[in-house]
Design a protein around this motif. Structure first.
Motif, PDB file in Angstrom:
ATOM      1  N   ARG A 166      14.201   3.072 -10.666  1.00 23.98           N
ATOM      2  CA  ARG A 166      13.156   4.089 -10.816  1.00 23.98           C
ATOM      3  C   ARG A 166      13.673   5.468 -11.252  1.00 23.98           C
ATOM      4  O   ARG A 166      13.085   6.075 -12.141  1.00 23.98           O
ATOM      5  CB  ARG A 166      12.314   4.208  -9.544  1.00 23.98           C
ATOM      6  CG  ARG A 166      11.618   2.884  -9.151  1.00 23.98           C
ATOM      7  CD  ARG A 166      10.553   3.061  -8.088  1.00 23.98           C
ATOM      8  NE  ARG A 166       9.381   3.717  -8.620  1.00 23.98           N
ATOM      9  CZ  ARG A 166       9.094   4.977  -8.434  1.00 23.98           C
ATOM     10  NH1 ARG A 166       9.885   5.748  -7.701  1.00 23.98           N
ATOM     11  NH2 ARG A 166       8.018   5.496  -8.978  1.00 23.98           N
ATOM     12  N   TYR A 197      12.107   6.406 -14.798  1.00 23.86           N
ATOM     13  CA  TYR A 197      11.002   7.383 -14.789  1.00 23.86           C
ATOM     14  C   TYR A 197      11.452   8.775 -14.383  1.00 23.86           C
ATOM     15  O   TYR A 197      10.610   9.626 -14.133  1.00 23.86           O
ATOM     16  CB  TYR A 197       9.914   6.967 -13.780  1.00 23.86           C
ATOM     17  CG  TYR A 197       9.521   5.520 -13.798  1.00 23.86           C
ATOM     18  CD1 TYR A 197       8.829   4.979 -14.877  1.00 23.86           C
ATOM     19  CD2 TYR A 197       9.815   4.683 -12.727  1.00 23.86           C
ATOM     20  CE1 TYR A 197       8.452   3.641 -14.881  1.00 23.86           C
ATOM     21  CE2 TYR A 197       9.439   3.350 -12.721  1.00 23.86           C
ATOM     22  CZ  TYR A 197       8.760   2.845 -13.803  1.00 23.86           C
ATOM     23  OH  TYR A 197       8.395   1.526 -13.804  1.00 23.86           O
ATOM     24  N   GLY A 208      -2.680   1.582  -7.073  1.00 25.76           N
ATOM     25  CA  GLY A 208      -2.296   2.873  -7.621  1.00 25.76           C
ATOM     26  C   GLY A 208      -2.166   4.009  -6.638  1.00 25.76           C
ATOM     27  O   GLY A 208      -1.775   5.112  -7.029  1.00 25.76           O
ATOM     28  N   GLU A 239      -5.993  -3.896  -5.019  1.00 26.30           N
ATOM     29  CA  GLU A 239      -4.689  -4.519  -5.329  1.00 26.30           C
ATOM     30  C   GLU A 239      -3.607  -3.497  -5.096  1.00 26.30           C
ATOM     31  O   GLU A 239      -3.209  -2.795  -6.007  1.00 26.30           O
ATOM     32  CB  GLU A 239      -4.633  -4.915  -6.806  1.00 26.30           C
ATOM     33  CG  GLU A 239      -5.758  -5.768  -7.286  1.00 26.30           C
ATOM     34  CD  GLU A 239      -5.777  -5.895  -8.800  1.00 26.30           C
ATOM     35  OE1 GLU A 239      -5.185  -5.054  -9.501  1.00 26.30           O
ATOM     36  OE2 GLU A 239      -6.379  -6.847  -9.278  1.00 26.30           O
ATOM     37  N   SER A 290      -0.553   4.149 -11.476  1.00 26.58           N
ATOM     38  CA  SER A 290       0.198   3.958 -10.244  1.00 26.58           C
ATOM     39  C   SER A 290       0.779   5.289  -9.767  1.00 26.58           C
ATOM     40  O   SER A 290       0.926   6.215 -10.564  1.00 26.58           O
ATOM     41  CB  SER A 290       1.320   2.966 -10.539  1.00 26.58           C
ATOM     42  OG  SER A 290       1.836   2.411  -9.373  1.00 26.58           O
ATOM     43  N   TYR A 294       8.977  -1.737  -6.025  1.00 23.81           N
ATOM     44  CA  TYR A 294       9.599  -1.598  -7.350  1.00 23.81           C
ATOM     45  C   TYR A 294      11.078  -1.239  -7.221  1.00 23.81           C
ATOM     46  O   TYR A 294      11.618  -0.497  -8.031  1.00 23.81           O
ATOM     47  CB  TYR A 294       8.836  -0.579  -8.210  1.00 23.81           C
ATOM     48  CG  TYR A 294       7.349  -0.864  -8.265  1.00 23.81           C
ATOM     49  CD1 TYR A 294       6.878  -1.984  -8.935  1.00 23.81           C
ATOM     50  CD2 TYR A 294       6.428  -0.038  -7.620  1.00 23.81           C
ATOM     51  CE1 TYR A 294       5.520  -2.281  -8.964  1.00 23.81           C
ATOM     52  CE2 TYR A 294       5.068  -0.326  -7.648  1.00 23.81           C
ATOM     53  CZ  TYR A 294       4.624  -1.444  -8.332  1.00 23.81           C
ATOM     54  OH  TYR A 294       3.279  -1.727  -8.352  1.00 23.81           O
ATOM     55  N   LYS A 335       3.940  -7.635  -7.599  1.00 25.74           N
ATOM     56  CA  LYS A 335       4.922  -7.027  -8.495  1.00 25.74           C
ATOM     57  C   LYS A 335       5.745  -5.959  -7.773  1.00 25.74           C
ATOM     58  O   LYS A 335       6.862  -5.680  -8.158  1.00 25.74           O
ATOM     59  CB  LYS A 335       4.240  -6.440  -9.728  1.00 25.74           C
ATOM     60  CG  LYS A 335       3.250  -5.337  -9.437  1.00 25.74           C
ATOM     61  CD  LYS A 335       2.694  -4.735 -10.711  1.00 25.74           C
ATOM     62  CE  LYS A 335       1.535  -5.509 -11.285  1.00 25.74           C
ATOM     63  NZ  LYS A 335       0.313  -5.543 -10.448  1.00 25.74           N
ATOM     64  N   GLY A 367       0.127  -2.213  -4.087  1.00 26.37           N
ATOM     65  CA  GLY A 367       1.517  -2.620  -4.022  1.00 26.37           C
ATOM     66  C   GLY A 367       2.328  -1.577  -3.286  1.00 26.37           C
ATOM     67  O   GLY A 367       2.689  -1.716  -2.116  1.00 26.37           O
ATOM     68  N   ARG A 368       2.547  -0.462  -3.970  1.00 20.68           N
ATOM     69  CA  ARG A 368       3.394   0.604  -3.448  1.00 20.68           C
ATOM     70  C   ARG A 368       2.938   1.095  -2.071  1.00 20.68           C
ATOM     71  O   ARG A 368       3.760   1.330  -1.187  1.00 20.68           O
ATOM     72  CB  ARG A 368       3.376   1.766  -4.433  1.00 20.68           C
ATOM     73  CG  ARG A 368       4.404   2.828  -4.152  1.00 20.68           C
ATOM     74  CD  ARG A 368       4.209   4.041  -5.057  1.00 20.68           C
ATOM     75  NE  ARG A 368       3.847   3.733  -6.403  1.00 20.68           N
ATOM     76  CZ  ARG A 368       4.689   3.683  -7.439  1.00 20.68           C
ATOM     77  NH1 ARG A 368       5.953   3.953  -7.271  1.00 20.68           N
ATOM     78  NH2 ARG A 368       4.256   3.383  -8.644  1.00 20.68           N
TER      79      ARG A 368
END
Ligand code: LLP
Length: 418
Positions: free
Chosen positions: A317, A321, A240, A278, A203, A376, A61, A280-281
């Motif tokens: 983003r 956010y 996260g 897992e 995250s 993202y 993602k 991502g970032r």
């Protein structure tokens, strides 16, 4: 760690590529990723798990560009997917099905069927009703299906409300109490294989403490399940771990990943269990820049705006956010600093990259780099205002590969009935 983005003779470089020169010769805006940085992030994750039975997975993602997926797969990673689409991309990129996990609160029957038929490692079940659908499809297909239960531990994570996931107020996961009877049922079922528990508390977390709390929680639950005679062979620790979104980003002085992850996984030593993560970032976030050009400057009665050619449709983003992303000019000049809003061309007042930011005075035609854009970024991009998706490039040393050509308006038009 190596510097992947740095100024040399007042010009921002990505690895050994002069970005000012590159931007001058390529249409803006575009995304650009440092391959070495991704490799270093992957290696740091692998190192954190040394001595343990540890399979790090990449959360698609964050960025599903196939070139990045292949790079990360070749580092030995598995894949964490949250839709049938991501599963298809993970398989196409060559991730072994036995290294793919599937999470998400709203998996459709078709997606579950595809996951079971593909014989992935495990489906992370998030509700009683979902469990029943998984059970039914596994019975129909007569395929032994690995499942883990995504537990909502009610643990606070210090991050933005929209990306905190581990509290009971959040839609994610199932309580341990609700999962327990399902775990028992699965253990007796001919086509279900309960492998263990899954957790993901949120995250962009920059402290070890919430992860350690989650670890203690999981260890207690594993002991409990094993005491009941239930098999627990896997713990999926979720993702996260945050990245540095401050201006330091460009000289890469802070790197939260190795320390947090090492502390987290170390808690499980001696538990005799396979650990998954897992991320991502932490893998791609600080490896990516969004490069954009200054179109206009404009002074209003109250503010000075720098209007650039990238918009919220490219990097959502800040708008979504109020996320802070570091911004620097590709060319450092001896110009005085100004307080400006950096905004895009999209017809929304929320279309901004920075507000009241102190920035070196820039001029029309100057290029800016927005940091921390690898995760993202493109993954959340849209065609809002009918703006085509922009190209993506991958840099290694001085070599640049085009890994997404960008869209042309005609290609978008072709998707419609006229
Ligand atoms: N696993 C699960 C179950 C998740 O829900 C997520 C992220 C991850 C792993 C990967 O998390 P990471 O390591 O990247 O933090 N769009 C937001 C972030 C949304 C994260 C959603 N879930 C942002 O731009 O900050």
């Amino acid at each position: 760690m190596e510097k992947n983005f740095y100024f040399s003779e007042n010009i921002l470089h990505a690895e050994n590529l002069n970005l000012q020169e590159f931007a001058a010769n390529h249409p803006t805006p575009f995304y650009l990723y440092s391959q070495s940085r991704i490799e270093q992030n992957c290696q740091a994750v692998i190192n954190a798990g040394k001595g343990l039975d540890f399979l790090p997975c990449f959360a698609l993602k964050a960025n599903y560009n196939p070139a990045l997926l292949k790079l990360i797969k070749n580092m030995g990673f598995g894949a964490d997917v949250v839709s049938g689409g991501e599963l298809v991309f993970a398989l196409k990129a060559g991730f072994a099905p036995s290294k793919i996990v599937f999470a998400g609160v709203g998996k459709t029957a078709e997606e579950i069927r595809l996951a079971i038929e593909s014989r992935i490692h495990s489906i992370n079940v998030e509700s009683i009703e979902e469990f029943k659908v998984v059970q039914k499809i596994a019975e129909e297909l007569e395929i032994l299906t690995g499942i883990a239960f995504r537990i909502n531990p009610d643990i606070e994570a210090p991050t933005h409300d929209y990306i905190a996931t581990g509290k009971h107020i959040n839609k994610f996961g199932i309580t341990f109490e609700d999962a327990l009877p399902l775990y028992r049922a699965a253990a007796k079922h001919p086509w279900l294989k309960p492998v263990g528990l899954h957790i993901h508390i949120g995250s962009q977390i920059l402290e070890a403490e919430p992860f350690l709390k989650a670890a203690d929680y999981l260890i207690e639950k594993v002991d409990f399940l094993r005491d009941q005679g239930l098999p627990v062979t896997v713990l999926d620790l979720g993702g996260g771990i945050g990245i540095d979104y401050t201006e330091d980003f460009f000289e890469t002085t802070r790197w939260p990943l190795p320390q947090i992850l090492s502390a987290f996984v170390a808690r499980f030593k001696g538990l005799e269990i396979k650990l998954l993560a897992e991320l991502g970032r932490a893998i791609v976030g600080d490896a990516g820049l969004l490069i954009t050009k200054v179109l206009y400057k404009k002074q209003t009665p109250l503010k000075k705006f720098v209007i650039v050619d990238a918009g919220m449709n490219n990097l959502l983003r800040p708008s979504l956010y109020r996320a802070y992303h570091p911004i620097v000019p590709l060319l450092r000049r001896n110009a005085p600093a100004e307080i400006v809003d950096v905004v895009g061309p999209v017809c929304e007042s929320g279309d901004f990259f920075a507000q009241d930011r102190k920035l070196q005075a820039v001029e029309q035609g100057d290029f800016l780099a927005i940091g921390g854009a690898g995760a993202y970024g493109q993954a959340l991009a849209s065609n809002y205002n009918l703006r085509p998706l922009i190209p993506e490039y991958l840099v290694k040393d001085t070599k640049v590969k085009t890994i997404f050509k960008g869209e042309r308006i005609e290609q978008i038009a072709q998707k419609f009935e006229w």
